[in-house]
Design a protein around this motif. Sequence first.
Motif, PDB file in Angstrom:
ATOM      1  N   PRO A   1       0.812  -1.228   0.000  1.00 22.39           N
ATOM      2  CA  PRO A   1       0.000   0.000   0.000  1.00 22.39           C
ATOM      3  C   PRO A   1       0.841   1.271   0.000  1.00 22.39           C
ATOM      4  O   PRO A   1       0.485   2.264  -0.657  1.00 22.39           O
ATOM      5  N   GLY A   2       1.969   1.266   0.732  1.00 24.07           N
ATOM      6  CA  GLY A   2       2.831   2.435   0.743  1.00 24.07           C
ATOM      7  C   GLY A   2       3.447   2.710  -0.615  1.00 24.07           C
ATOM      8  O   GLY A   2       3.647   3.877  -0.995  1.00 24.07           O
ATOM      9  N   ILE A   3       3.752   1.652  -1.355  1.00 19.20           N
ATOM     10  CA  ILE A   3       4.303   1.822  -2.704  1.00 19.20           C
ATOM     11  C   ILE A   3       3.227   2.331  -3.658  1.00 19.20           C
ATOM     12  O   ILE A   3       3.467   3.234  -4.468  1.00 19.20           O
ATOM     13  N   LEU A   4       2.016   1.770  -3.532  1.00 19.74           N
ATOM     14  CA  LEU A   4       0.918   2.188  -4.410  1.00 19.74           C
ATOM     15  C   LEU A   4       0.527   3.639  -4.188  1.00 19.74           C
ATOM     16  O   LEU A   4       0.042   4.307  -5.116  1.00 19.74           O
ATOM     17  N   ALA A   5       0.751   4.130  -2.988  1.00 20.29           N
ATOM     18  CA  ALA A   5       0.418   5.532  -2.716  1.00 20.29           C
ATOM     19  C   ALA A   5       1.251   6.472  -3.587  1.00 20.29           C
ATOM     20  O   ALA A   5       0.790   7.563  -3.948  1.00 20.29           O
ATOM     21  N   ARG A   6       2.459   6.066  -3.916  1.00 24.94           N
ATOM     22  CA  ARG A   6       3.338   6.903  -4.745  1.00 24.94           C
ATOM     23  C   ARG A   6       3.354   6.453  -6.203  1.00 24.94           C
ATOM     24  O   ARG A   6       3.560   7.268  -7.107  1.00 24.94           O
ATOM     25  N   HIS A   7       3.137   5.148  -6.420  1.00 26.42           N
ATOM     26  CA  HIS A   7       3.160   4.609  -7.784  1.00 26.42           C
ATOM     27  C   HIS A   7       1.964   3.677  -7.931  1.00 26.42           C
ATOM     28  O   HIS A   7       2.080   2.449  -7.800  1.00 26.42           O
ATOM     29  N   PRO A   8       0.801   4.226  -8.203  1.00 18.16           N
ATOM     30  CA  PRO A   8      -0.454   3.456  -8.132  1.00 18.16           C
ATOM     31  C   PRO A   8      -0.598   2.343  -9.174  1.00 18.16           C
ATOM     32  O   PRO A   8      -1.457   1.486  -9.018  1.00 18.16           O
ATOM     33  N   ARG A   9       0.241   2.310 -10.196  1.00 20.56           N
ATOM     34  CA  ARG A   9       0.130   1.265 -11.226  1.00 20.56           C
ATOM     35  C   ARG A   9       1.081   0.095 -10.963  1.00 20.56           C
ATOM     36  O   ARG A   9       1.230  -0.805 -11.793  1.00 20.56           O
ATOM     37  N   THR A  10       1.717   0.076  -9.798  1.00 15.52           N
ATOM     38  CA  THR A  10       2.672  -0.982  -9.462  1.00 15.52           C
ATOM     39  C   THR A  10       1.965  -2.333  -9.329  1.00 15.52           C
ATOM     40  O   THR A  10       0.853  -2.432  -8.812  1.00 15.52           O
ATOM     41  N   LYS A  11       2.645  -3.389  -9.808  1.00 23.13           N
ATOM     42  CA  LYS A  11       2.163  -4.760  -9.657  1.00 23.13           C
ATOM     43  C   LYS A  11       3.222  -5.568  -8.904  1.00 23.13           C
ATOM     44  O   LYS A  11       4.424  -5.367  -9.095  1.00 23.13           O
TER      45      LYS A  11
END
Length: 735
Positions: free
Chosen positions: A226-236
Motif C-alpha cells: 500500500p505504501g508503494i501504491l500511494a506513490r506509484h499506483p500502477r505498481t504490480k
Amino acid sequence: MTKGRVLHVLKYYRPNFTGEGVFLERSSAVMQELAPGVEHDLLVTHTTRPAEPAAACTTLRRVIYLSAQRSSETRRQMALVWWFLRNLHRYDTVHYRTHADWYFLTCLLAAVTRRRLVLSATLDDSVPVLVSHYRPELRGLAKRGFRLFDAFVSISPKLFQQNREAGIGADRCHLVSCGITLPAGEPGGREALRSSLGIAPEDPVLLFVGGLCERKDPRFLIDALPGILARHPRTKLILVGPPLEADYVRGMEQAVATARLGHAVIFAGERMDPHPWFEAADILVFASRLEGFGTVVPEAMAHGLPVVVRHLPGVNDDFVLDGETGYLFNDAPRFLSAVCDLAGDPDLRKRIGTAGRALATARFGMRQVAARYLSIYGMAARPTAVEDAETRLGCTASITDPRFHAATRPAAGPTPLLLTTVDAEEAFDWSGSFSRNACDVSSMKSQHLAHRVFERHGVMPLYMADYPVATQDAGRAPLLELLQGRLCEVGAQMHPWVTPPFLERVDESNSYAGNLPVSLELAKARCLTEALADAFGETPKIYRTGRYGVGPRTADVLKALGYEADSSLAPCWPPPGRRNAPSAWASSPTPYWTDRDKTLMEIPVSAALVGRLHRQGEALAPMVFHKWPRQVPVAGAMSRLGLLERIRLTPEGMTIPEAKRLVRHMLAEGHRVFALTYHSPSLEPGNTPYVRNLAQRDRFLDWLDEFYTFFREEIGGRNGSWRDVRFGNAQGGAV
C-alpha cells in the motif's frame, strides 16, 4: 575423457520443492558439458517415491527414491544403509547435499571403501551448527564423524567462516557459491507475458521468486505494497513460487483481500522455468530472513534487474553492494524508500541493473561453479571445445530417455499415414574412413528420377539436407527448384565431419553428433540451421542426426534452436555404444513428445523386430544381431525360420516382401504413422552399396513404385507430411 560416477544425496526432491534440488539440476547439466564421461545419480532419502517419475533433468542419469511410503527414522536409516551396501560400489564420489545420515553409518561405509566424501552447507547447516543439534554427550562422536569427509562445501562466506572456525583445514574447506545459468530469452517474451497478465508497458513490476513460506517472508512485501501504491499506483507485485506452508499462504491471501490489493498482486504459482518472469519484471524484491545464498538474487541481477533484498550479513552483502548493484534493507521504511526510488526512475533502474549484471555474470557463472565441483570430486573438466561461453541449454528433453516422454494423442482416424524422407547429403565411401574433403553433392541433380514416381503417387518428400548440400550450388539449386515448385519440403540433417566448426578429430566415434561435447554439437547444429535458412529462405523445423547418432542432450539442442520435430531415432538400430543394452532395442516407431511440455516431437523412422519371437525381441536382439563372424549367421537363420528379423522401411537393403511384412506387423501392433527413408546419393550409381549400376537404380525406383501402390491399394493408406503428425492434421499429436 575423464570418467566417473557421482552419487548426490538429498532429503527432499520433486515433487517437493527445494532450492538445492533445483541447483543440482542446473549444475549437473553444465558438469555434463564439461565432463561428459562423469555420470550423476541422485538418491532421495525423505521424499517418498511419486507415482509419476521425476522427469525434471536429463543430466541426472537416475533419480532413486529410498522409500515408496513414509517410514520412521529408524526404518529409513536401515533402508539407507542397506541401499549403500548394495550400490556403493557403483560410485566414485558421494556428495551429501544435506546431512541425511545423522548416524554416519553410510559415511563410514564410503570412507572404508575409499569413496570420496563431500558435504554441503547450504542454509544453517555448517559443521558447528550440525554438531550443536546432537545431545551434548554425543557431540564428540559427531565431530569425529565429520572427519570422515574429504571436502566441505559452503555456499556463502558466513557458512565458510563457520566451517573454518570449526577447525576444518583449508585443503578440505571450499567456498563455492551457487552458480547461475540463464537461458536465451524469447524475442518479445517480456511484452507477451506482461500483456497476458494485463500489465501495461509503463507499469512498474515487482517480482518475488521463491517458496511461499514464513522463512522467505513474502507477506512482508504484501504489507508494504500500500505504501508503494500511494506513490506509484500502477505498481504490480508478482509472486512466483510454490505454496510451501498452507496456513501461511492463506494468511497472505487474506491480507491481499483485506487491503483490497487484488488488482495489484499476482500469485503465479510454481514455475519450472522462472526466467521469463525475470524478463517481464522491473525490480526483484526479496525479504527472506534466512538463506544460505539466495540464488534468485544473483539470477535477477544477471537479468539486469535492480534488487531490493533483506540484509543477511555474510550471505548477500558481498555481492549486493548497497546503492551500487542493488539495495539492502533491514526495516520497512528502508525497503519502501528503495523500491519507490527505483519505481519512479527508469535511469536509476538501468544503472543499478547494469552494474548488477556485470558482477553476477563475472562471479557466479555456472560454468566456473561446475568446474569447481568437478575439481572437488577429483574429476577434471575437459578443455572446452568451443568458446568458453554458456550454452544456455535446458535439460528437460530427451530423444532416448523414456522418463521424459509423453504420448501423442491417438490418431484421429484409421487411415494409415506415410511420410517419405530423403537424406540429402554428399557422396562418400561407405566402407572407408570419414573425410572432410568428401563433399560431392552432384547426385542431387538425379533426384528428378524419384519425383517421376512421387508424382504418380502424390508423394511430397521431405529432404533432410546437410551442410554440403546447403552450401554448394550443385546441391542447393536442384532442391531449391523442387521447393519453389512445391514438390518437396526441407529439413536439416547433421553430418558432423563436414559441418563447421571443425574442432573435433575426424573418426568413427565423432561421426555420431551425440558423442561430441554438447557445446560443439550445439555450435554445429546452429551453423547447419543458419546455412539452410540462407539457402532456402526459411528456417528448418525438423531435424535428423546423421547415422541416427543422437546424444543425451540432442533434444535440448533442438529445443534451443527452435525445432518442432526430430526424426533421429531408428528403432532396432542402436548406435555402437548401446547395441548390447536391451533397453536400446525397446524403442517404439510410434511418434512421441520428447518433453513434458510437448514442444519437440520425435517421429521415428519406421523399423521394428518382426517374427514369432518379436515379443521377446528386446532380450534376444543384442545376441541375435551381434556382429558374429560370417561363419555364424545367427540373424540370417532366425530370419529364415520366421522367428526374429529386424526390418527398416527403406529400399536400401530391404526387399519389398520385407517392407510389406514390416507394415503389416506395425499395423497389427496399432501403429498408424509410417516413415520411409533413403539416401539421395543412391540415385547416382556407384555412390552407395545399394545402387552400383543402372539396373540396380531401376530396381530401386521400381521398389518405390511398388511400395506406394501397396500402401495405397492394399493398406488403404495415404501419403502426407511430417506437419500432419506434429500439428494433428488428421494423424495426430499436437496439443
